[in-house]
Enzyme design. Structure first.
Site, PDB file in Angstrom:
ATOM      1  N   LYS A  11      42.304  42.551  35.106  1.00  0.00           N
ATOM      2  CA  LYS A  11      42.795  43.759  35.782  1.00  0.00           C
ATOM      3  C   LYS A  11      41.645  44.562  36.423  1.00  0.00           C
ATOM      4  O   LYS A  11      40.470  44.376  36.061  1.00  0.00           O
ATOM      5  CB  LYS A  11      43.574  44.613  34.771  1.00  0.00           C
ATOM      6  CG  LYS A  11      44.831  43.910  34.243  1.00  0.00           C
ATOM      7  CD  LYS A  11      45.674  44.833  33.360  1.00  0.00           C
ATOM      8  CE  LYS A  11      46.920  44.119  32.867  1.00  0.00           C
ATOM      9  NZ  LYS A  11      47.858  45.038  32.154  1.00  0.00           N
ATOM     10  N   TYR A  51      55.589  43.589  38.526  1.00  0.00           N
ATOM     11  CA  TYR A  51      55.983  44.369  37.346  1.00  0.00           C
ATOM     12  C   TYR A  51      57.418  44.889  37.438  1.00  0.00           C
ATOM     13  O   TYR A  51      57.782  45.843  36.755  1.00  0.00           O
ATOM     14  CB  TYR A  51      54.995  45.517  37.129  1.00  0.00           C
ATOM     15  CG  TYR A  51      53.701  45.052  36.467  1.00  0.00           C
ATOM     16  CD1 TYR A  51      53.714  44.546  35.164  1.00  0.00           C
ATOM     17  CD2 TYR A  51      52.488  45.115  37.128  1.00  0.00           C
ATOM     18  CE1 TYR A  51      52.548  44.113  34.546  1.00  0.00           C
ATOM     19  CE2 TYR A  51      51.315  44.684  36.510  1.00  0.00           C
ATOM     20  CZ  TYR A  51      51.357  44.191  35.224  1.00  0.00           C
ATOM     21  OH  TYR A  51      50.200  43.765  34.600  1.00  0.00           O
ATOM     22  N   ASN A 114      44.234  47.840  30.151  1.00  0.00           N
ATOM     23  CA  ASN A 114      44.001  46.971  28.996  1.00  0.00           C
ATOM     24  C   ASN A 114      43.404  45.605  29.359  1.00  0.00           C
ATOM     25  O   ASN A 114      43.681  44.601  28.701  1.00  0.00           O
ATOM     26  CB  ASN A 114      45.280  46.846  28.166  1.00  0.00           C
ATOM     27  CG  ASN A 114      46.427  46.258  28.954  1.00  0.00           C
ATOM     28  OD1 ASN A 114      46.274  45.945  30.130  1.00  0.00           O
ATOM     29  ND2 ASN A 114      47.569  46.103  28.310  1.00  0.00           N
ATOM     30  N   HIS A 117      46.148  40.661  31.850  1.00  0.00           N
ATOM     31  CA  HIS A 117      47.578  40.319  31.723  1.00  0.00           C
ATOM     32  C   HIS A 117      47.672  38.911  31.157  1.00  0.00           C
ATOM     33  O   HIS A 117      46.835  38.050  31.461  1.00  0.00           O
ATOM     34  CB  HIS A 117      48.250  40.346  33.102  1.00  0.00           C
ATOM     35  CG  HIS A 117      49.593  39.675  33.129  1.00  0.00           C
ATOM     36  ND1 HIS A 117      50.738  40.305  32.705  1.00  0.00           N
ATOM     37  CD2 HIS A 117      49.960  38.403  33.469  1.00  0.00           C
ATOM     38  CE1 HIS A 117      51.765  39.452  32.808  1.00  0.00           C
ATOM     39  NE2 HIS A 117      51.315  38.302  33.271  1.00  0.00           N
ATOM     40  N   GLU A 128      55.078  33.357  37.592  1.00  0.00           N
ATOM     41  CA  GLU A 128      53.872  34.090  37.985  1.00  0.00           C
ATOM     42  C   GLU A 128      52.870  33.147  38.671  1.00  0.00           C
ATOM     43  O   GLU A 128      52.246  33.516  39.672  1.00  0.00           O
ATOM     44  CB  GLU A 128      53.269  34.769  36.756  1.00  0.00           C
ATOM     45  CG  GLU A 128      54.158  35.903  36.243  1.00  0.00           C
ATOM     46  CD  GLU A 128      53.807  36.411  34.850  1.00  0.00           C
ATOM     47  OE1 GLU A 128      54.565  37.243  34.322  1.00  0.00           O
ATOM     48  OE2 GLU A 128      52.786  35.973  34.282  1.00  0.00           O
TER      49      GLU A 128
HETATM   50  P1  IDP Z   1      51.839  43.129  27.996  1.00  0.00           P
HETATM   51  O1  IDP Z   1      50.874  43.239  29.169  1.00  0.00           O
HETATM   52  O2  IDP Z   1      51.116  43.103  26.673  1.00  0.00           O
HETATM   53  O3  IDP Z   1      52.806  41.977  28.156  1.00  0.00           O
HETATM   54  P2  IDP Z   1      54.008  44.888  28.725  1.00  0.00           P
HETATM   55  O4  IDP Z   1      54.870  45.621  27.750  1.00  0.00           O
HETATM   56  O5  IDP Z   1      54.595  43.724  29.463  1.00  0.00           O
HETATM   57  O6  IDP Z   1      52.667  44.482  27.958  1.00  0.00           O
HETATM   58  O7  IDP Z   1      53.496  45.975  29.773  1.00  0.00           O
HETATM   59  C1  IDP Z   1      52.898  45.577  30.989  1.00  0.00           C
HETATM   60  C2  IDP Z   1      51.687  46.452  31.239  1.00  0.00           C
HETATM   61  O8  IDP Z   1      52.135  47.800  31.405  1.00  0.00           O
HETATM   62  C3  IDP Z   1      50.698  46.535  30.076  1.00  0.00           C
HETATM   63  O9  IDP Z   1      49.792  45.464  30.038  1.00  0.00           O
HETATM   64  C4  IDP Z   1      50.003  47.843  30.359  1.00  0.00           C
HETATM   65  O10 IDP Z   1      49.037  47.715  31.416  1.00  0.00           O
HETATM   66  C5  IDP Z   1      51.164  48.692  30.864  1.00  0.00           C
HETATM   67  N1  IDP Z   1      51.812  49.455  29.786  1.00  0.00           N
HETATM   68  C6  IDP Z   1      52.615  48.979  28.798  1.00  0.00           C
HETATM   69  N2  IDP Z   1      53.026  49.962  27.974  1.00  0.00           N
HETATM   70  C7  IDP Z   1      52.471  51.109  28.464  1.00  0.00           C
HETATM   71  C8  IDP Z   1      52.526  52.484  28.051  1.00  0.00           C
HETATM   72  O11 IDP Z   1      53.171  52.855  27.058  1.00  0.00           O
HETATM   73  N3  IDP Z   1      51.811  53.378  28.814  1.00  0.00           N
HETATM   74  C9  IDP Z   1      51.102  52.994  29.924  1.00  0.00           C
HETATM   75  N4  IDP Z   1      51.030  51.727  30.334  1.00  0.00           N
HETATM   76  C10 IDP Z   1      51.707  50.789  29.617  1.00  0.00           C
HETATM   77 MG    MG Z   2      54.272  41.685  29.581  1.00  0.00          MG
END
Ligand code: IDP
Ligand code: MG
Length: 154
Positions: A11, A51, A114, A117, A128
């Site tokens: 990212k 997304y 984070n 992905h 994807e």
């Molecule tokens: P993942 O990346 O671990 O699969 P997902 O729930 O699919 O997590 O969420 C996609 C992305 O959205 C996350 O990697 C993160 O960048 C962002 N995200 C998820 N939950 C939150 C939140 O509570 N606050 C802000 N960003 C979030």
């Molecule tokens: Mg996800």
């Protein structure tokens, strides 16, 4: 059926901190091989499409803004049990909850920023991978074009 590919994004936060090399080293050390890779930047439309599953979430707009804010690395990774093993390697979505030694524990700044992905299922990995790479851009370990089973069979 257990698929042998997953899809990852390094990212914008991790790219801007110069973590690409360290993250790729961990991916390689964990036994994944790179089937496809490019350095690119998402448009607004691509970010929102990628997304789309999260479009009703309160963090959706911020997430798309962040993911389109700078260059990223996208890649298809090949390994037996790729999706599950890669989710283990990256750790929990929230770095505060991620296991020590995981990519997110080491390189994430926050739940949004984070670092990486990782696909959450074999069928999403395939979708994807197809979104970013054509058939002629994907290679198996032998250097031949990577043959993927149809999404409905994954
Ligand atoms: P993942 O990346 O671990 O699969 P997902 O729930 O699919 O997590 O969420 C996609 C992305 O959205 C996350 O990697 C993160 O960048 C962002 N995200 C998820 N939950 C939150 C939140 O509570 N606050 C802000 N960003 C979030
Ligand atoms: Mg996800």
């Amino acid at each position: 059926m257990t698929g042998n590919i997953t899809f990852t994004i390094i990212k914008p936060c991790a790219v801007s901190h110069e973590y690409i090399g360290d993250i790729l080293k961990m991916i390689s050390a964990a036994g994944f091989s790179i089937a496809a890779m490019k350095y690119t930047k998402l448009s607004q439309i691509q970010g929102a499409y990628f997304y789309n599953v999260h479009k009703e979430k309160p963090f959706f707009e911020d997430l798309v803004e962040f993911m389109t804010s700078g260059p990223i690395v996208v890649a298809i990774l090949e390994k037996e049990n790729a999706v599950e093993d890669y989710r283990k390697l990256i750790g929990n979505t929230d770095p505060a909850k991620a296991e020590p030694g995981t990519i997110r524990k080491l390189f994430a700044e926050s739940i949004q920023r984070n670092a990486v992905h990782g696909s959450d299922s074999d069928s999403n990995a395939r979708k994807e991978a197809d979104f970013f790479f054509s058939k002629s851009e994907r290679f198996d370990r032998g250097g031949h074009f990577l043959e993927l089973v149809p999404v409905e069979d994954v």
